[in-house]
Design a protein around this motif. Sequence first.
Motif, PDB file in Angstrom:
ATOM      1  N   VAL A  93      67.939 -38.488 -89.614  1.00  0.00           N
ATOM      2  CA  VAL A  93      66.640 -37.828 -89.440  1.00  0.00           C
ATOM      3  C   VAL A  93      65.510 -38.823 -89.663  1.00  0.00           C
ATOM      4  N   LEU A  94      65.591 -39.589 -90.745  1.00  0.00           N
ATOM      5  CA  LEU A  94      64.518 -40.529 -91.086  1.00  0.00           C
ATOM      6  C   LEU A  94      64.415 -41.675 -90.090  1.00  0.00           C
ATOM      7  N   VAL A  95      65.550 -42.252 -89.715  1.00  0.00           N
ATOM      8  CA  VAL A  95      65.541 -43.381 -88.779  1.00  0.00           C
ATOM      9  C   VAL A  95      65.064 -42.931 -87.400  1.00  0.00           C
ATOM     10  N   GLY A  96      65.560 -41.780 -86.938  1.00  0.00           N
ATOM     11  CA  GLY A  96      65.112 -41.277 -85.642  1.00  0.00           C
ATOM     12  C   GLY A  96      63.625 -40.997 -85.622  1.00  0.00           C
ATOM     13  N   ALA A  97      63.126 -40.365 -86.685  1.00  0.00           N
ATOM     14  CA  ALA A  97      61.694 -40.076 -86.759  1.00  0.00           C
ATOM     15  C   ALA A  97      60.872 -41.356 -86.812  1.00  0.00           C
ATOM     16  N   GLU A 148      69.736 -45.620-100.386  1.00  0.00           N
ATOM     17  CA  GLU A 148      69.197 -46.202 -99.158  1.00  0.00           C
ATOM     18  C   GLU A 148      68.264 -45.222 -98.452  1.00  0.00           C
ATOM     19  N   VAL A 149      68.653 -43.955 -98.455  1.00  0.00           N
ATOM     20  CA  VAL A 149      67.805 -42.915 -97.861  1.00  0.00           C
ATOM     21  C   VAL A 149      66.440 -42.885 -98.546  1.00  0.00           C
ATOM     22  N   ALA A 150      66.441 -43.032 -99.863  1.00  0.00           N
ATOM     23  CA  ALA A 150      65.186 -42.997-100.614  1.00  0.00           C
ATOM     24  C   ALA A 150      64.259 -44.149-100.216  1.00  0.00           C
ATOM     25  N   VAL A 151      64.824 -45.345-100.011  1.00  0.00           N
ATOM     26  CA  VAL A 151      64.007 -46.503 -99.616  1.00  0.00           C
ATOM     27  C   VAL A 151      63.395 -46.276 -98.243  1.00  0.00           C
ATOM     28  N   VAL A 152      64.225 -45.837 -97.289  1.00  0.00           N
ATOM     29  CA  VAL A 152      63.728 -45.589 -95.930  1.00  0.00           C
ATOM     30  C   VAL A 152      62.682 -44.475 -95.939  1.00  0.00           C
ATOM     31  N   VAL A 204      65.778 -50.006 -89.227  1.00  0.00           N
ATOM     32  CA  VAL A 204      66.952 -50.791 -88.834  1.00  0.00           C
ATOM     33  C   VAL A 204      67.569 -51.565 -89.994  1.00  0.00           C
ATOM     34  N   ALA A 205      66.894 -51.620 -91.125  1.00  0.00           N
ATOM     35  CA  ALA A 205      67.376 -52.453 -92.226  1.00  0.00           C
ATOM     36  C   ALA A 205      68.769 -52.050 -92.696  1.00  0.00           C
ATOM     37  N   TYR A 206      69.047 -50.760 -92.751  1.00  0.00           N
ATOM     38  CA  TYR A 206      70.331 -50.287 -93.260  1.00  0.00           C
ATOM     39  C   TYR A 206      71.312 -49.874 -92.172  1.00  0.00           C
ATOM     40  N   VAL A 207      70.817 -49.513 -91.001  1.00  0.00           N
ATOM     41  CA  VAL A 207      71.714 -48.945 -89.987  1.00  0.00           C
ATOM     42  C   VAL A 207      71.892 -49.845 -88.769  1.00  0.00           C
ATOM     43  N   GLY A 208      71.156 -50.950 -88.686  1.00  0.00           N
ATOM     44  CA  GLY A 208      71.292 -51.837 -87.555  1.00  0.00           C
ATOM     45  C   GLY A 208      70.381 -51.448 -86.402  1.00  0.00           C
ATOM     46  N   ILE A 209      70.557 -52.133 -85.269  1.00  0.00           N
ATOM     47  CA  ILE A 209      69.693 -51.939 -84.117  1.00  0.00           C
ATOM     48  C   ILE A 209      70.079 -50.662 -83.373  1.00  0.00           C
ATOM     49  N   ILE A 210      69.105 -49.788 -83.181  1.00  0.00           N
ATOM     50  CA  ILE A 210      69.304 -48.561 -82.409  1.00  0.00           C
ATOM     51  C   ILE A 210      68.244 -48.542 -81.322  1.00  0.00           C
ATOM     52  N   ALA A 211      68.672 -48.744 -80.091  1.00  0.00           N
ATOM     53  CA  ALA A 211      67.746 -48.969 -78.988  1.00  0.00           C
ATOM     54  C   ALA A 211      67.269 -47.673 -78.348  1.00  0.00           C
ATOM     55  N   GLY A 228      62.680 -37.580 -82.317  1.00  0.00           N
ATOM     56  CA  GLY A 228      63.524 -38.710 -82.694  1.00  0.00           C
ATOM     57  C   GLY A 228      64.628 -38.297 -83.645  1.00  0.00           C
ATOM     58  N   ALA A 229      64.298 -37.423 -84.595  1.00  0.00           N
ATOM     59  CA  ALA A 229      65.307 -36.930 -85.531  1.00  0.00           C
ATOM     60  C   ALA A 229      66.389 -36.140 -84.797  1.00  0.00           C
ATOM     61  N   VAL A 230      65.970 -35.274 -83.869  1.00  0.00           N
ATOM     62  CA  VAL A 230      66.932 -34.483 -83.098  1.00  0.00           C
ATOM     63  C   VAL A 230      67.857 -35.390 -82.292  1.00  0.00           C
ATOM     64  N   LEU A 231      67.278 -36.365 -81.595  1.00  0.00           N
ATOM     65  CA  LEU A 231      68.074 -37.265 -80.765  1.00  0.00           C
ATOM     66  C   LEU A 231      69.113 -38.008 -81.590  1.00  0.00           C
ATOM     67  N   LEU A 232      68.720 -38.537 -82.737  1.00  0.00           N
ATOM     68  CA  LEU A 232      69.652 -39.351 -83.514  1.00  0.00           C
ATOM     69  C   LEU A 232      70.705 -38.495 -84.217  1.00  0.00           C
ATOM     70  N   VAL A 233      70.346 -37.303 -84.648  1.00  0.00           N
ATOM     71  CA  VAL A 233      71.333 -36.418 -85.278  1.00  0.00           C
ATOM     72  C   VAL A 233      72.423 -36.049 -84.277  1.00  0.00           C
ATOM     73  N   PHE A 234      72.032 -35.654 -83.070  1.00  0.00           N
ATOM     74  CA  PHE A 234      73.034 -35.286 -82.069  1.00  0.00           C
ATOM     75  C   PHE A 234      73.787 -36.516 -81.558  1.00  0.00           C
ATOM     76  N   ALA A 235      73.107 -37.663 -81.448  1.00  0.00           N
ATOM     77  CA  ALA A 235      73.801 -38.893 -81.052  1.00  0.00           C
ATOM     78  C   ALA A 235      74.866 -39.266 -82.078  1.00  0.00           C
ATOM     79  N   ASP A 236      74.562 -39.044 -83.352  1.00  0.00           N
ATOM     80  CA  ASP A 236      75.536 -39.341 -84.400  1.00  0.00           C
ATOM     81  C   ASP A 236      76.727 -38.395 -84.327  1.00  0.00           C
TER      82      ASP A 236
END
Length: 349
Positions: free
Chosen positions: A78-82, A206-210, A264-271, A300-308
Motif C-alpha cells: 500500500v505504502l510503496v504503491g501510493a 521497514e513499513v514504519a520507515v517507509v 524502492v529502498a526495501y522492495v527494489g525497483i518497481i516500474a 497506486g496502492a490498489v495496483l500494487l496490492v493486486f499485483a502482489d
Amino acid sequence: MAPAARRNRIAIATAVLAIALVIGVVISAAIGQFPVAVTEVLGSLLNRVGLHTSWAPVEELKDQALWQIRFPRIAMAVLVGAALAIAGCVMQAIFGNPLAEPGVVGVSSGAALGAAFAIALGVTFAGAAGVAVFAFAGGVAATLLVYVTARANGRTEVVTLLLTGIAINAFAGAGLALMIFMADTASREQIIFWQLGSLNGSRWSEVAVVALLGTAAAVVAFASARRYDLLALGERTAAHLGVRVERLRVVSIVVVAVLTGAAVAYVGIIAFVGLVVPHALRMIMGPGHRALLPASALGGAVLLVFADVIARTAVTGAELPIGLITSLIGGPFFFYLLRRTRTSQGGWA
C-alpha cells in the motif's frame, strides 16, 4: 464537462478505488500457501483494535502468519504503491508531460546502483538495513546531481533536466553491470532479484520507515496541489498568479526523490506505477491535483496490492518478481500513451 458532473465523477472514482483497496487487502491476506478464511482475517483485525468477535482465527498459528508475514507485506504494498503514484503525479505536474515518471530523473537507477554497491561489497552498515540505506542515498544523490546539472542562471531548465536524467540512467546502468561483474554468485543473484522488485520479507520496522518518509513527502505534495494546477496554465501565468515556479520545481524534485527513494529502498525497483496510475486517473477525473493526488495514492496502492496477489499465486510453489507484473501492465500502457500522444499532436516535433 459541467462542474457538478466532474465532482460526481471524482467522488465515484475515489469511492471505487477505496472499495477496491479494501477488497484487495482482504484477498491478499486470505490467499497464500497457508489459506485463511476472509472472516478470520476480518476477525483478527477487529480483535487487534479491541472489538472482539467470534471471527478471530481459532489457531494461533494463523494469527501469527497474518501479523508477522502478510499484514506487513500488504502494508508495504500500500505504502510503496501510493508513494510511487504520488511521485509520478508530481513529475507529470512539474514537467507538464504525461510520459514523465520518477525514473526520468534517475531516482530509481541511482537507488539500484546504491543497493548493488552495498550487496556486491558486503556492506554491513546499519545491519540488515544497510542495503536500504545505500539505496535511498543513491536515489537522492542521483536526483540532486541531475538538479545541480540542470540548474542555470537561477532556474531549472526542464529539457536539460530530462537529458541529464537520461545520462544518469546510462551511467547507473554501467555501474550496475560493473557491480554484477564484481559480485560473487550469491550477491549477483541478490542484485538481479532486487532490480526486479519483491515485497517478500517485509517487516513492520521497514513499513514504519517507509510510512514516515512517505507521509512527510506526500503532505508536501498535497499542500502544493493548487500551485500545480496554476503551473498547468504556463510558467509565466503561474508566476503572475503568485507561484514561485523555481521554488516549486525544486521542492517537487526533492519530494519525488524522497518518495521514490523510500519506496524502492526495501522492495527494489518497481516500474511503471508512477506512469500508469496518475495518467489513467487524469483521463477519468480531470487535471485538478487536489483530487488527483489522493486518488493517485489510492490507485497506486490498489495496483500494487493486486499485483502482489498475482505475483504470489500465478505460479504454484514460486513467487514472481512484482516488478515483472507491473512492467507487463505498464509496458503496453506506455506504448498506448506514445501512440496517443503522437496521434493527437500530428507527429513528433
